[in-house]
Design a protein around this motif. Structure first.
Motif, PDB file in Angstrom:
ATOM      1  N   SER A  47       4.147  -1.549  -0.926  1.00 46.76           N
ATOM      2  CA  SER A  47       3.737  -2.582  -0.122  1.00 46.76           C
ATOM      3  C   SER A  47       2.660  -2.645   0.759  1.00 46.76           C
ATOM      4  O   SER A  47       2.278  -3.705   1.132  1.00 46.76           O
ATOM      5  CB  SER A  47       4.917  -3.385   0.424  1.00 46.76           C
ATOM      6  OG  SER A  47       5.334  -2.264   1.440  1.00 46.76           O
ATOM      7  N   SER A  48       2.169  -1.476   0.906  1.00 36.99           N
ATOM      8  CA  SER A  48       1.135  -0.987   1.941  1.00 36.99           C
ATOM      9  C   SER A  48      -0.371  -1.224   1.258  1.00 36.99           C
ATOM     10  O   SER A  48      -0.760  -0.151   0.408  1.00 36.99           O
ATOM     11  CB  SER A  48       1.183   0.143   2.763  1.00 36.99           C
ATOM     12  OG  SER A  48       0.103   0.558   3.358  1.00 36.99           O
ATOM     13  N   THR A  49      -1.282  -2.018   1.764  1.00 34.02           N
ATOM     14  CA  THR A  49      -2.386  -2.090   0.849  1.00 34.02           C
ATOM     15  C   THR A  49      -3.167  -0.639   1.151  1.00 34.02           C
ATOM     16  O   THR A  49      -3.943  -0.279   0.190  1.00 34.02           O
ATOM     17  CB  THR A  49      -3.154  -3.112   1.068  1.00 34.02           C
ATOM     18  OG1 THR A  49      -3.362  -3.544   2.518  1.00 34.02           O
ATOM     19  CG2 THR A  49      -2.702  -4.320   0.355  1.00 34.02           C
ATOM     20  N   ALA A  50      -3.145  -0.446   2.294  1.00 23.72           N
ATOM     21  CA  ALA A  50      -3.812   0.845   2.731  1.00 23.72           C
ATOM     22  C   ALA A  50      -3.365   2.265   1.624  1.00 23.72           C
ATOM     23  O   ALA A  50      -4.056   2.874   1.438  1.00 23.72           O
ATOM     24  CB  ALA A  50      -3.438   1.411   4.323  1.00 23.72           C
ATOM     25  N   THR A  51      -2.030   2.073   1.557  1.00 22.15           N
ATOM     26  CA  THR A  51      -1.603   3.182   0.604  1.00 22.15           C
ATOM     27  C   THR A  51      -2.363   2.984  -0.938  1.00 22.15           C
ATOM     28  O   THR A  51      -2.548   3.951  -1.366  1.00 22.15           O
ATOM     29  CB  THR A  51      -0.073   3.003   0.852  1.00 22.15           C
ATOM     30  OG1 THR A  51       0.511   3.654   1.924  1.00 22.15           O
ATOM     31  CG2 THR A  51       0.485   4.219  -0.275  1.00 22.15           C
ATOM     32  N   ILE A  52      -2.220   1.954  -1.248  1.00 25.06           N
ATOM     33  CA  ILE A  52      -2.684   1.598  -2.490  1.00 25.06           C
ATOM     34  C   ILE A  52      -4.195   1.814  -2.635  1.00 25.06           C
ATOM     35  O   ILE A  52      -4.618   2.534  -3.750  1.00 25.06           O
ATOM     36  CB  ILE A  52      -2.919  -0.045  -2.938  1.00 25.06           C
ATOM     37  CG1 ILE A  52      -1.173  -0.201  -3.194  1.00 25.06           C
ATOM     38  CG2 ILE A  52      -3.354  -0.399  -4.334  1.00 25.06           C
ATOM     39  CD1 ILE A  52      -0.957  -1.780  -3.224  1.00 25.06           C
ATOM     40  N   VAL A  53      -5.026   1.711  -1.561  1.00 27.02           N
ATOM     41  CA  VAL A  53      -6.310   2.025  -1.567  1.00 27.02           C
ATOM     42  C   VAL A  53      -6.500   3.590  -1.628  1.00 27.02           C
ATOM     43  O   VAL A  53      -7.132   4.160  -2.282  1.00 27.02           O
ATOM     44  CB  VAL A  53      -7.165   1.688  -0.182  1.00 27.02           C
ATOM     45  CG1 VAL A  53      -8.453   2.182  -0.143  1.00 27.02           C
ATOM     46  CG2 VAL A  53      -7.092  -0.018  -0.494  1.00 27.02           C
ATOM     47  N   GLN A  54      -5.754   4.228  -0.686  1.00 30.51           N
ATOM     48  CA  GLN A  54      -5.669   5.681  -0.489  1.00 30.51           C
ATOM     49  C   GLN A  54      -5.383   6.379  -1.812  1.00 30.51           C
ATOM     50  O   GLN A  54      -5.891   7.420  -2.296  1.00 30.51           O
ATOM     51  CB  GLN A  54      -4.689   6.049   0.604  1.00 30.51           C
ATOM     52  CG  GLN A  54      -4.838   7.681   0.793  1.00 30.51           C
ATOM     53  CD  GLN A  54      -3.946   8.007   2.077  1.00 30.51           C
ATOM     54  OE1 GLN A  54      -3.447   7.449   2.510  1.00 30.51           O
ATOM     55  NE2 GLN A  54      -3.946   9.156   2.270  1.00 30.51           N
ATOM     56  N   LEU A  55      -4.273   6.100  -2.444  1.00 32.02           N
ATOM     57  CA  LEU A  55      -3.619   6.824  -3.542  1.00 32.02           C
ATOM     58  C   LEU A  55      -4.324   6.211  -4.889  1.00 32.02           C
ATOM     59  O   LEU A  55      -4.378   7.315  -5.811  1.00 32.02           O
ATOM     60  CB  LEU A  55      -2.316   6.212  -3.663  1.00 32.02           C
ATOM     61  CG  LEU A  55      -1.242   7.270  -2.653  1.00 32.02           C
ATOM     62  CD1 LEU A  55       0.126   6.526  -2.986  1.00 32.02           C
ATOM     63  CD2 LEU A  55      -1.429   8.455  -2.580  1.00 32.02           C
ATOM     64  N   ALA A  56      -4.996   5.127  -5.017  1.00 37.55           N
ATOM     65  CA  ALA A  56      -5.304   4.672  -6.438  1.00 37.55           C
ATOM     66  C   ALA A  56      -6.732   4.301  -6.504  1.00 37.55           C
ATOM     67  O   ALA A  56      -7.464   4.682  -6.891  1.00 37.55           O
ATOM     68  CB  ALA A  56      -4.377   3.472  -6.928  1.00 37.55           C
ATOM     69  N   TYR A  57      -7.020   3.085  -5.618  1.00 38.03           N
ATOM     70  CA  TYR A  57      -8.196   2.494  -5.380  1.00 38.03           C
ATOM     71  C   TYR A  57      -9.358   3.328  -5.199  1.00 38.03           C
ATOM     72  O   TYR A  57     -10.319   3.524  -6.035  1.00 38.03           O
ATOM     73  CB  TYR A  57      -8.394   1.390  -4.658  1.00 38.03           C
ATOM     74  CG  TYR A  57      -9.492   0.353  -4.656  1.00 38.03           C
ATOM     75  CD1 TYR A  57     -10.103  -0.278  -5.874  1.00 38.03           C
ATOM     76  CD2 TYR A  57     -10.660   0.559  -3.621  1.00 38.03           C
ATOM     77  CE1 TYR A  57     -11.199  -0.611  -6.004  1.00 38.03           C
ATOM     78  CE2 TYR A  57     -11.786  -0.016  -3.912  1.00 38.03           C
ATOM     79  CZ  TYR A  57     -12.046  -0.757  -5.061  1.00 38.03           C
ATOM     80  OH  TYR A  57     -13.181  -1.398  -5.138  1.00 38.03           O
ATOM     81  N   ARG A  58      -9.445   4.018  -4.081  1.00 36.21           N
ATOM     82  CA  ARG A  58     -10.487   4.914  -3.622  1.00 36.21           C
ATOM     83  C   ARG A  58     -10.809   6.208  -4.481  1.00 36.21           C
ATOM     84  O   ARG A  58     -11.903   6.290  -5.089  1.00 36.21           O
ATOM     85  CB  ARG A  58     -10.439   5.482  -2.230  1.00 36.21           C
ATOM     86  CG  ARG A  58     -11.520   6.182  -1.759  1.00 36.21           C
ATOM     87  CD  ARG A  58     -11.503   6.644  -0.315  1.00 36.21           C
ATOM     88  NE  ARG A  58     -11.287   5.408   0.580  1.00 36.21           N
ATOM     89  CZ  ARG A  58     -10.393   5.193   1.532  1.00 36.21           C
ATOM     90  NH1 ARG A  58      -9.685   6.057   1.841  1.00 36.21           N
ATOM     91  NH2 ARG A  58     -10.158   4.101   2.245  1.00 36.21           N
ATOM     92  N   PRO A  59      -9.684   6.569  -4.833  1.00 32.24           N
ATOM     93  CA  PRO A  59     -10.153   8.018  -5.984  1.00 32.24           C
ATOM     94  C   PRO A  59     -10.691   7.491  -7.366  1.00 32.24           C
ATOM     95  O   PRO A  59     -11.540   8.008  -7.826  1.00 32.24           O
ATOM     96  CB  PRO A  59      -8.727   8.643  -6.336  1.00 32.24           C
ATOM     97  CG  PRO A  59      -7.934   8.072  -5.114  1.00 32.24           C
ATOM     98  CD  PRO A  59      -8.450   6.929  -4.569  1.00 32.24           C
ATOM     99  N   ALA A  60     -10.171   6.293  -7.812  1.00 33.00           N
ATOM    100  CA  ALA A  60     -10.721   5.644  -9.107  1.00 33.00           C
ATOM    101  C   ALA A  60     -11.958   5.165  -9.001  1.00 33.00           C
ATOM    102  O   ALA A  60     -13.065   5.411  -9.741  1.00 33.00           O
ATOM    103  CB  ALA A  60      -9.692   4.736  -9.657  1.00 33.00           C
ATOM    104  N   PHE A  61     -12.301   4.565  -7.994  1.00 33.45           N
ATOM    105  CA  PHE A  61     -13.454   3.977  -7.706  1.00 33.45           C
ATOM    106  C   PHE A  61     -14.625   4.906  -7.380  1.00 33.45           C
ATOM    107  O   PHE A  61     -15.697   5.051  -8.021  1.00 33.45           O
ATOM    108  CB  PHE A  61     -13.778   2.929  -6.656  1.00 33.45           C
ATOM    109  CG  PHE A  61     -14.817   2.043  -6.382  1.00 33.45           C
ATOM    110  CD1 PHE A  61     -14.729   0.872  -7.177  1.00 33.45           C
ATOM    111  CD2 PHE A  61     -16.019   2.307  -5.728  1.00 33.45           C
ATOM    112  CE1 PHE A  61     -15.856   0.178  -7.099  1.00 33.45           C
ATOM    113  CE2 PHE A  61     -17.087   1.590  -5.804  1.00 33.45           C
ATOM    114  CZ  PHE A  61     -16.855   0.570  -6.520  1.00 33.45           C
ATOM    115  N   GLU A  62     -14.377   6.186  -6.654  1.00 30.53           N
ATOM    116  CA  GLU A  62     -15.046   7.291  -6.296  1.00 30.53           C
ATOM    117  C   GLU A  62     -15.420   7.745  -7.607  1.00 30.53           C
ATOM    118  O   GLU A  62     -16.584   8.475  -8.162  1.00 30.53           O
ATOM    119  CB  GLU A  62     -14.793   7.948  -5.396  1.00 30.53           C
ATOM    120  CG  GLU A  62     -15.012   7.449  -3.931  1.00 30.53           C
ATOM    121  CD  GLU A  62     -14.361   8.022  -2.838  1.00 30.53           C
ATOM    122  OE1 GLU A  62     -13.777   9.046  -2.984  1.00 30.53           O
ATOM    123  OE2 GLU A  62     -14.394   7.258  -1.631  1.00 30.53           O
ATOM    124  N   ALA A  63     -14.551   8.210  -8.445  1.00 30.34           N
ATOM    125  CA  ALA A  63     -14.714   8.933  -9.827  1.00 30.34           C
ATOM    126  C   ALA A  63     -15.496   8.288 -10.689  1.00 30.34           C
ATOM    127  O   ALA A  63     -16.530   8.734 -11.340  1.00 30.34           O
ATOM    128  CB  ALA A  63     -13.393   8.986 -10.348  1.00 30.34           C
TER     129      ALA A  63
END
Length: 126
Positions: A47-63
């Motif tokens: 439910s934490s957008t910060a956690t979603i960004v850290q675990l999913a979004y940032r790694p995928a976007f950076e890749a």
């Protein structure tokens, strides 16, 4: 004999699974954006957008930015969560098309990877 309620067991409801088609990487923004909303990362990941960004979004976007394959630790749930986050951000920004070439590459790369891994079909997880 009574006309009142009887102790008759109810039939169990079976969970109905809906599958949705993963758009191909050549789909337009509307199709990619709509598909991204068939997953609710806040429910399935955090439910934490910060956690979603850290675990999913940032790694995928950076890749995607580095031109790397979206494999490794990024499973289907994390890829869908990353896509969900991007679509959520686009919705809040009032976007009606790709906001940048980087965002367009991201949508297309994630959908292409999901399409490959799932043979084009995923569960509707909204």
């Amino acid at each position: 004999m009574s006309d009142g309620p009887r102790n008759v067991p109810h039939k169990k409801q079976l969970a109905v699974s809906r599958r949705v088609r993963v758009p191909g990487p050549d789909a337009d923004w509307a199709a990619l954006h709509a598909f991204a909303q068939t997953f609710d990362a806040a429910f399935f990941l955090s439910s934490s957008t910060a956690t979603i960004v850290q675990l999913a979004y940032r790694p995928a976007f950076e890749a995607v930015e580095r031109g790397e394959h979206l494999g490794g630790d990024l499973g289907i749930t994390l890829l869908r969560a990353a896509l969900w986050f991007q679509a959520r951000s686009d919705t809040f920004a009032g976007a009606s098309d790709f906001s940048s070439p980087e965002v367009e590459r991201f949508y297309r790369a994630v959908c292409e990877e999901l399409h490959t891994r799932t043979h084009g079909w995923v569960e509707d997880a909204t």
